[in-house]
Design a protein around this motif. Structure first.
Motif, PDB file in Angstrom:
ATOM      1  N   GLU A  91       0.841  -1.197   0.000  1.00 57.37           N
ATOM      2  CA  GLU A  91       0.000   0.000   0.000  1.00 57.37           C
ATOM      3  C   GLU A  91       0.873   1.243   0.000  1.00 57.37           C
ATOM      4  O   GLU A  91       1.827   1.344   0.758  1.00 57.37           O
ATOM      5  N   GLU A  92       0.554   2.166  -0.876  1.00 58.54           N
ATOM      6  CA  GLU A  92       1.189   3.480  -0.854  1.00 58.54           C
ATOM      7  C   GLU A  92       0.093   4.512  -0.693  1.00 58.54           C
ATOM      8  O   GLU A  92      -0.972   4.417  -1.317  1.00 58.54           O
ATOM      9  N   THR A  93       0.330   5.495   0.154  1.00 59.40           N
ATOM     10  CA  THR A  93      -0.710   6.484   0.422  1.00 59.40           C
ATOM     11  C   THR A  93      -0.069   7.817   0.761  1.00 59.40           C
ATOM     12  O   THR A  93       1.037   7.861   1.301  1.00 59.40           O
ATOM     13  N   GLU A  94      -0.762   8.893   0.412  1.00 52.71           N
ATOM     14  CA  GLU A  94      -0.310  10.209   0.816  1.00 52.71           C
ATOM     15  C   GLU A  94      -1.484  11.183   0.825  1.00 52.71           C
ATOM     16  O   GLU A  94      -2.492  10.986   0.132  1.00 52.71           O
ATOM     17  N   ASP A  95      -1.339  12.222   1.611  1.00 52.17           N
ATOM     18  CA  ASP A  95      -2.381  13.217   1.804  1.00 52.17           C
ATOM     19  C   ASP A  95      -2.566  14.041   0.535  1.00 52.17           C
ATOM     20  O   ASP A  95      -1.589  14.454  -0.092  1.00 52.17           O
ATOM     21  N   CYS A  96      -3.818  14.293   0.163  1.00 54.58           N
ATOM     22  CA  CYS A  96      -4.095  15.122  -1.006  1.00 54.58           C
ATOM     23  C   CYS A  96      -3.882  16.609  -0.722  1.00 54.58           C
ATOM     24  O   CYS A  96      -3.762  17.409  -1.648  1.00 54.58           O
ATOM     25  N   GLY A  97      -3.883  16.982   0.545  1.00 54.78           N
ATOM     26  CA  GLY A  97      -3.543  18.356   0.912  1.00 54.78           C
ATOM     27  C   GLY A  97      -4.661  19.368   0.776  1.00 54.78           C
ATOM     28  O   GLY A  97      -4.405  20.574   0.842  1.00 54.78           O
ATOM     29  N   ILE A  98      -5.914  18.935   0.585  1.00 57.28           N
ATOM     30  CA  ILE A  98      -7.022  19.881   0.455  1.00 57.28           C
ATOM     31  C   ILE A  98      -8.238  19.390   1.235  1.00 57.28           C
ATOM     32  O   ILE A  98      -8.303  18.232   1.657  1.00 57.28           O
ATOM     33  N   LEU A  99      -9.181  20.299   1.429  1.00 52.22           N
ATOM     34  CA  LEU A  99     -10.498  19.960   1.962  1.00 52.22           C
ATOM     35  C   LEU A  99     -11.546  20.449   0.976  1.00 52.22           C
ATOM     36  O   LEU A  99     -11.338  21.427   0.257  1.00 52.22           O
ATOM     37  N   TYR A 100     -12.682  19.744   0.975  1.00 54.17           N
ATOM     38  CA  TYR A 100     -13.772  20.010   0.029  1.00 54.17           C
ATOM     39  C   TYR A 100     -14.944  20.657   0.754  1.00 54.17           C
ATOM     40  O   TYR A 100     -15.267  20.277   1.882  1.00 54.17           O
ATOM     41  N   PHE A 101     -15.616  21.571   0.056  1.00 55.68           N
ATOM     42  CA  PHE A 101     -16.826  22.185   0.598  1.00 55.68           C
ATOM     43  C   PHE A 101     -17.812  22.369  -0.555  1.00 55.68           C
ATOM     44  O   PHE A 101     -17.469  22.958  -1.590  1.00 55.68           O
ATOM     45  N   THR A 102     -19.026  21.857  -0.383  1.00 54.77           N
ATOM     46  CA  THR A 102     -20.025  21.879  -1.456  1.00 54.77           C
ATOM     47  C   THR A 102     -21.357  22.382  -0.932  1.00 54.77           C
ATOM     48  O   THR A 102     -21.786  22.019   0.172  1.00 54.77           O
TER      49      THR A 102
END
Length: 500
Positions: A200-211
């Motif tokens: 498994e490889e994983t990393e933070d996308c670095g953003i938050l979503y608001f809709t």
């Protein structure tokens, strides 16, 4: 005898799995923890369908061309029902610029570059009702999957599930278990604890979503398109308008994690609408004379890219178990490829199951095909996320000056690639094919003819290309934050403190 298949989850990945496997004659049972959709149409589903297992249910959604083609060619009745429910079929022509239109000649390939868009609840409602009518498919709601049933051995074998519902706790046997439970599923973690070697490889996308969702006022049409962009990246804020079904639309704002002041406040409806009103392309959409908000602001964090490999070294690490969708590959929803990844992986699994009977060969073939089909898109999205995280941090670093290489690269894409795509219809088609997962996302730009065109537009200079530039999508960071009553200095101070 037909194989009995248990599917964890009846969200998009589970529904696509059922659509892929039902025609093969297998008995497919979808086990869904959440209640079924309410009776009624799209508005009833949007307002009353409780889907705690789907954190992004009320965020903006669209089916890329790869999915549109799959539905059109393999499930035409489903496409008809989606359109009858109000889903929008946005064709290639709608994305043309004024420069494109001067020389545009329709091409048969254009019909393969359409997008299907609506509220996610509408897409899932219509798909679920369609799936429930398919032979060999059963959807059971209110069923919690507690754990996998494992047979001991050097390679753990999954033989069923332990579930709990209104009838109590019990075991369900299966020939195949498919994990379509998404990012909250614990099935892979259980396999790892049982000794399965899963990469498994994983990393933070670095953003938050608001809709937030809106409905056009009675008798009002969507605002006319202008040069002001409906989507854009201001580095401190990404934004987009998503036309929906039945007079509805949604707006999504994405804020880098490092922009703490903005991301803490934008969940407030007044701040959200205030930010939209300061973006020239979005302002007409949120004008009270045009639309009315029909939802609160939905936030979504904990966004990670993740790639799992159940065949490290090319050998199957488990038997009788196959993850699809977010359980296998998870990406930043900013790029809109989650549903497409789920559908493609489900169909690749179907092919592997049809080609092989040996459990190990099935998983190995499936994982290889997933890598061949999806890895290039995953890598491109991950690299884009890394770049966005760097840019957001650099924007808050006083005195930061990018390197010469960074400046040249930025100019190449802003003054070369973007201008060429907005000016040349054939380049626009080629770029869209990569975006819509119809070919490798970078392939079009590697072709000598296309690259030569891009370099030609770049060499023309900004003055000759002036008509192809879009206006800036919104104000500079300081102006936006001060206009919203927020401090633009606090996050700069935080960056400096962390660097000390």
């Amino acid at each position: 005898m037909a194989e009995r298949v248990l599917v964890i989850g009846a969200g998009m990945a589970g529904l696509w799995t059922a659509l892929a496997l039902a025609p093969t004659g297998r008995q497919v049972v979808l086990l869904e923890r959440d209640p079924p959709p309410p009776a009624g149409g799209p508005d009833a589903a949007f307002e009353g369908w409780s889907r705690r297992g789907v954190g992004h249910l009320r965020h903006s959604h669209a089916f890329l061309a790869r999915l549109h083609i799959l539905i059109r060619d393999e499930h035409p009745q489903l496409l008809t029902e989606l359109l009858d429910a109000g889903c929008r079929d946005l064709g290639f022509e709608g994305g043309l610029t004024d420069i494109h239109r001067l020389s545009y000649v329709p091409d048969p390939v254009d019909r393969d570059l359409a997008v299907l868009t609506s509220r996610r609840t509408t897409l899932e409602l219509i798909m679920r009702r369609y799936v429930e009518r398919q032979a060999n498919v059963e959807v059971r709601s209110g069923v919690f999957v507690r754990e996998l049933i494992l047979a001991p051995g050097p390679v753990p074998a999954v033989t069923g599930l332990i579930v709990e519902d209104s009838e109590g706790r019990r075991e369900l046997s299966a020939d195949l278990v498919i994990d379509a439970g998404g990012r909250t599923s614990a099935a892979v973690e259980q396999l790892i604890e049982a000794g399965a070697t899963i990469g498994e490889e994983t990393e933070d996308c670095g953003i938050l979503y608001f809709t937030r969702h809106y409905r056009l006022n009675p008798g009002v049409s969507e605002p006319e398109r202008s040069k002001a962009p409906l989507t854009g990246d201001l580095e401190y804020l990404k934004f987009g308008v998503f036309p929906g079904d039945n007079g509805c639309f949604s707006i999504t704002l994405c804020v880098p994690e490092i922009e703490e002041e903005l991301r803490k406040k934008v969940v407030d409806p007044q701040v959200f609408d205030g930010a939209c009103a300061r973006l020239p392309g979005l302002a007409p959409w949120v004008d009270p004379a045009t639309s009315t908000a029909i939802s609160r602001v939905f936030g979504m964090g904990d966004l990670h890219s993740r790639w799992r490999d159940l065949t490290p070294g090319g050998r199957a690490a488990v038997s009788g178990f196959f993850p699809v969708g977010d359980s296998l590959v998870r990406s930043n929803p900013l790029y809109g490829r989650g549903c497409s990844f789920a559908a493609v992986s489900a169909h690749l699994l179907r092919d592997a199951l049809q080609m092989f009977s040996d459990p190990g060969a099935r998983l190995e073939a499936y994982q290889r095909r997933v890598g061949g089909e999806l890895r290039s898109y995953y890598d491109a999205m991950r690299d884009a996320d890394r770049s966005a995280v760097r840019r957001a941090r650099q924007a808050l670093t006083p005195g930061y000056r990018p390197s010469l290489k960074s400046r040249v690269t930025k100019r190449f894409f802003e003054d070369g690639v973007a201008i060429a795509v907005r000016s040349d219809v054939d380049l626009f088609r080629a770029a869209l094919r990569g975006f819509h997962m119809l070919e490798d996302p970078q392939a079009w730009l590697r072709r000598p003819k296309n690259l030569a065109k891009v370099l030609g537009y770049w060499a023309r200079g900004r003055e000759r290309n002036a008509a192809a530039y879009r206006p800036r999508g919104g104000p500079e960071r300081e102006e936006m934050l001060r206009g919203l009553g927020l401090s633009p200095e606090l996050d700069v101070e935080r960056v400096l403190a962390r660097a000390a």
